[in-house]
Design a protein around this motif. Structure first.
Motif: not given
Length: 101
Positions: A24-32
């Motif tokens: 249950n993490y809040f995940v943000v994926t940054v598109p490098g």
């Protein structure tokens, strides 16, 4: 709790994302490949984290050390294509990575 920075390959990333989801993490994926300047980074993070103000590094840093409005207690930031991420300014890239620690 101490923040941790890890470097993983594509295979490890798949299982990591599954584990983060299960926990249950809040995940943000940054598109490098798309976030290559400081302004792009601030805009991206400000929108993903729903920050009230992210006009400069000081405001961004203040909000990133608060995040009280995020319901999840655990947060993960994943940077895809790290080699491309902030490649227009390596000095600011180091500053951002230090701020995530």
């Amino acid at each position: 709790m101490e923040n941790k920075i890890s470097f993983v390959d594509k295979v490890e990333l798949v299982s990591l994302k599954e584990r983060l989801n299960d926990l249950n993490y809040f995940v943000v994926t940054v598109p490098g490949k798309k976030v290559r300047t400081f302004r792009q980074y601030l805009n991206f993070m400000g929108k993903k984290f729903k920050m009230p103000d992210y006009a400069g590094f000081a405001a961004y840093s203040d909000w990133m050390t608060d995040l009280s409005w995020i319901p999840n207690q655990k947060i993960a930031v994943i940077i895809n294509k790290y080699d491309f991420f902030m490649n227009k300014n390596p000095k600011l890239k180091r500053l951002i990575m230090d701020s995530l620690k």
